[in-house]
Scaffold this motif. Structure first.
Motif, PDB file in Angstrom:
ATOM      1  N   ARG A 293       0.826  -1.217   0.000  1.00  0.00           N
ATOM      2  CA  ARG A 293       0.000   0.000   0.000  1.00  0.00           C
ATOM      3  C   ARG A 293       0.853   1.257   0.000  1.00  0.00           C
ATOM      4  O   ARG A 293       0.408   2.306  -0.496  1.00  0.00           O
ATOM      5  N   ARG A 294       2.059   1.163   0.547  1.00  0.00           N
ATOM      6  CA  ARG A 294       2.955   2.313   0.525  1.00  0.00           C
ATOM      7  C   ARG A 294       3.511   2.561  -0.873  1.00  0.00           C
ATOM      8  O   ARG A 294       4.108   3.613  -1.127  1.00  0.00           O
ATOM      9  N   GLY A 295       3.343   1.582  -1.778  1.00  0.00           N
ATOM     10  CA  GLY A 295       3.762   1.756  -3.161  1.00  0.00           C
ATOM     11  C   GLY A 295       5.232   1.500  -3.428  1.00  0.00           C
ATOM     12  O   GLY A 295       5.720   1.767  -4.528  1.00  0.00           O
ATOM     13  N   LEU A 296       5.979   0.974  -2.432  1.00  0.00           N
ATOM     14  CA  LEU A 296       7.402   0.733  -2.623  1.00  0.00           C
ATOM     15  C   LEU A 296       7.679  -0.618  -3.274  1.00  0.00           C
ATOM     16  O   LEU A 296       8.722  -0.809  -3.898  1.00  0.00           O
ATOM     17  N   LEU A 297       6.755  -1.551  -3.093  1.00  0.00           N
ATOM     18  CA  LEU A 297       6.886  -2.882  -3.685  1.00  0.00           C
ATOM     19  C   LEU A 297       5.518  -3.346  -4.147  1.00  0.00           C
ATOM     20  O   LEU A 297       4.500  -2.936  -3.593  1.00  0.00           O
ATOM     21  N   ASP A 298       5.499  -4.228  -5.147  1.00  0.00           N
ATOM     22  CA  ASP A 298       4.241  -4.870  -5.496  1.00  0.00           C
ATOM     23  C   ASP A 298       3.880  -5.873  -4.407  1.00  0.00           C
ATOM     24  O   ASP A 298       4.717  -6.231  -3.555  1.00  0.00           O
ATOM     25  N   VAL A 299       2.641  -6.334  -4.387  1.00  0.00           N
ATOM     26  CA  VAL A 299       2.149  -7.217  -3.325  1.00  0.00           C
ATOM     27  C   VAL A 299       2.995  -8.480  -3.216  1.00  0.00           C
ATOM     28  O   VAL A 299       3.390  -8.897  -2.128  1.00  0.00           O
ATOM     29  N   GLN A 300       3.275  -9.101  -4.353  1.00  0.00           N
ATOM     30  CA  GLN A 300       4.027 -10.345  -4.342  1.00  0.00           C
ATOM     31  C   GLN A 300       5.411 -10.162  -3.734  1.00  0.00           C
ATOM     32  O   GLN A 300       5.835 -10.929  -2.865  1.00  0.00           O
ATOM     33  N   SER A 301       6.130  -9.137  -4.155  1.00  0.00           N
ATOM     34  CA  SER A 301       7.469  -8.876  -3.627  1.00  0.00           C
ATOM     35  C   SER A 301       7.424  -8.503  -2.148  1.00  0.00           C
ATOM     36  O   SER A 301       8.311  -8.864  -1.376  1.00  0.00           O
ATOM     37  N   ALA A 302       6.384  -7.763  -1.747  1.00  0.00           N
ATOM     38  CA  ALA A 302       6.242  -7.379  -0.342  1.00  0.00           C
ATOM     39  C   ALA A 302       6.074  -8.600   0.549  1.00  0.00           C
ATOM     40  O   ALA A 302       6.630  -8.663   1.650  1.00  0.00           O
ATOM     41  N   LEU A 303       5.314  -9.588   0.080  1.00  0.00           N
ATOM     42  CA  LEU A 303       5.126 -10.814   0.858  1.00  0.00           C
ATOM     43  C   LEU A 303       6.427 -11.603   0.962  1.00  0.00           C
ATOM     44  O   LEU A 303       6.759 -12.137   2.026  1.00  0.00           O
ATOM     45  N   PHE A 304       7.180 -11.667  -0.121  1.00  0.00           N
ATOM     46  CA  PHE A 304       8.468 -12.346  -0.081  1.00  0.00           C
ATOM     47  C   PHE A 304       9.440 -11.623   0.841  1.00  0.00           C
ATOM     48  O   PHE A 304      10.189 -12.244   1.594  1.00  0.00           O
ATOM     49  N   ALA A 305       9.439 -10.301   0.786  1.00  0.00           N
ATOM     50  CA  ALA A 305      10.392  -9.506   1.560  1.00  0.00           C
ATOM     51  C   ALA A 305      10.202  -9.676   3.058  1.00  0.00           C
ATOM     52  O   ALA A 305      11.168  -9.599   3.822  1.00  0.00           O
ATOM     53  N   SER A 306       8.973  -9.922   3.500  1.00  0.00           N
ATOM     54  CA  SER A 306       8.697 -10.048   4.936  1.00  0.00           C
ATOM     55  C   SER A 306       8.555 -11.496   5.374  1.00  0.00           C
ATOM     56  O   SER A 306       7.999 -11.780   6.431  1.00  0.00           O
ATOM     57  N   SER A 307       9.093 -12.428   4.586  1.00  0.00           N
ATOM     58  CA  SER A 307       9.045 -13.853   4.934  1.00  0.00           C
ATOM     59  C   SER A 307      10.287 -14.249   5.723  1.00  0.00           C
ATOM     60  O   SER A 307      11.406 -13.967   5.303  1.00  0.00           O
ATOM     61  N   PRO A 308      10.112 -14.922   6.875  1.00  0.00           N
ATOM     62  CA  PRO A 308      11.254 -15.271   7.726  1.00  0.00           C
ATOM     63  C   PRO A 308      11.891 -16.601   7.348  1.00  0.00           C
ATOM     64  O   PRO A 308      11.750 -17.603   8.040  1.00  0.00           O
ATOM     65  N   ALA A 309      12.584 -16.640   6.234  1.00  0.00           N
ATOM     66  CA  ALA A 309      13.362 -17.822   5.858  1.00  0.00           C
ATOM     67  C   ALA A 309      14.736 -17.344   5.429  1.00  0.00           C
ATOM     68  O   ALA A 309      15.084 -16.183   5.629  1.00  0.00           O
ATOM     69  N   GLY A 310      15.549 -18.223   4.858  1.00  0.00           N
ATOM     70  CA  GLY A 310      16.900 -17.854   4.485  1.00  0.00           C
ATOM     71  C   GLY A 310      16.926 -16.771   3.421  1.00  0.00           C
ATOM     72  O   GLY A 310      16.136 -16.794   2.476  1.00  0.00           O
ATOM     73  N   ALA A 311      17.844 -15.810   3.568  1.00  0.00           N
ATOM     74  CA  ALA A 311      17.947 -14.723   2.594  1.00  0.00           C
ATOM     75  C   ALA A 311      18.229 -15.261   1.200  1.00  0.00           C
ATOM     76  O   ALA A 311      17.631 -14.820   0.212  1.00  0.00           O
ATOM     77  N   THR A 312      19.142 -16.235   1.108  1.00  0.00           N
ATOM     78  CA  THR A 312      19.459 -16.827  -0.192  1.00  0.00           C
ATOM     79  C   THR A 312      18.256 -17.537  -0.775  1.00  0.00           C
ATOM     80  O   THR A 312      17.904 -17.359  -1.943  1.00  0.00           O
TER      81      THR A 312
END
Length: 355
Positions: A293-312
């Motif tokens: 909603r802030r417009g910095l990322l699309d929904v799909q990328s935002a969900l990936f970005a806040s997922s707690p798994a390995g960075a790689t």
């Protein structure tokens, strides 16, 4: 060496099977499933941790080539979101950790470390130093990591559809990827020179990151030098086969962590595992939606970005499913640094207060 080659072969075959069955990120999930099944059934399987470093270097080289000058300009805007996400993860660790202590009689160190959104190996080593139960911590961390990796593709796909179409941020990134493909077609004559330069410099950067002792140092170092190459020399993106190779290495390595004993142990921790996974998925969907909603990322990328798994692993998975890899990797690397450097200090302070 034969055992290592056999493990990689099983992972590679699993990757091709995953592609035939149309798995999301087929070479990662397919290799993870195939190696895990073989490990549970036969146990005689292994893969050196050096393959994790190799996967991080290749992944970092690939991610770095997606970074442009325009991406650097958005970093100040991402900073408040990154700080907010770290704060929420800290509150979640405290809330779920306290619940595990009260309801399931976990000791404080085991409960808190089990809830850290970090790497399985890193957090397990912390548990030994901090007097926790390493087997319980490792089991919960493995279940969180594997659970997120298995659920995430379907989870992200579902919520992306629920929240609507992707925003202009993603479309801009898609245009960038499209231009990269066109550039590669024009510069096929320089194919080996371009790829060799990127991989050589990224390897040196990754090894330097390891030498500095940084968490996921190989990934951080390779991303930084690869992106520097992209910005200064306008190098061209690596072909997807490199990313597929990194996925096979990473997926196979994850698969080797499975054993029959670990599955039996997981049965006794079903409710804590569900609670831990559920808490992070709730954070993921609400925070992901807020970022979008802030417009910095699309929904799909935002969900990936806040997922707690390995960075790689998240970066590789996101790249396969269409996420904005540079921004996702930036947020994921910041999360990893915070988890490994800052959160253990918070746990130590809490343990000292409770003594």
């Amino acid at each position: 060496m034969m055992l290592v080659m056999m493990t990689l072969l099983i992972g590679l075959l699993g990757g091709f099977i995953g592609k035939m069955l149309r798995f999301p990120a087929p070479f990662m999930l397919g290799s993870m499933f195939s190696v895990a099944i073989f490990s549970i059934l036969y146990g005689n399987i292994e893969l050196s941790s050096s393959f994790k470093v190799l996967a991080q270097i290749v992944s970092g080289a690939y991610i770095g080539q997606n970074i442009s000058k325009s991406d650097l300009k958005i970093l100040p805007k991402l900073s408040p979101l990154i700080i907010t996400l770290m704060f929420i993860f800290t509150l979640n660790m405290l809330a779920v950790g306290f619940f595990l202590m009260v309801i399931f009689n976990f000791d404080a160190a085991t409960a808190l470390l089990s809830c850290l959104p970090g790497g399985v190996m890193d957090v397990s080593l912390m548990s030994i130093d901090m007097g926790a139960e390493p087997d319980v911590v490792a089991t919960l961390q493995t279940a969180r990591f594997v659970g997120i990796m298995l659920i995430l593709p379907v989870w992200v796909s579902y919520w992306t559809k629920q929240f609507g179409d992707k925003t202009g941020s993603f479309n801009a990134h898609s245009s960038q990827v499209g231009s990269i493909k066109k550039e590669r077609e024009v510069t096929k004559a320089n194919f080996w020179h371009n790829d060799g330069l990127i991989l050589t410099v990224s390897t040196l950067g990754g090894l330097f990151g390891l030498w500095l002792g940084l968490p996921v140092g190989a990934l951080i170092g390779s991303v930084l030098v690869s992106s520097a190459l992209k910005i200064t020399r306008n190098t061209k993106q690596l072909p997807r086969t490199y990313r597929f190779a990194a996925q096979v290495f990473a997926g196979s390595l994850i698969g080797t962590s499975f054993s029959y004993d670990s599955l039996l142990h997981m049965r006794t921790l079903v409710i804590p595992i569900v609670l831990l996974l559920g808490s992070y998925l709730v954070i993921n969907v609400f925070f992901g939606r807020w970022i979008a909603r802030r417009g910095l990322l699309d929904v799909q990328s935002a969900l990936f970005a806040s997922s707690p798994a390995g960075a790689t692993d998240i970066s590789l998975l996101a790249g396969d499913l269409g996420g904005d890899m540079p921004k996702i990797a930036t947020i994921q690397i910041c999360r990893t640094l915070y988890t490994v450097v800052i959160m253990p200090l918070i746990v130590k302070v809490i343990l000292n207060i409770m003594m």
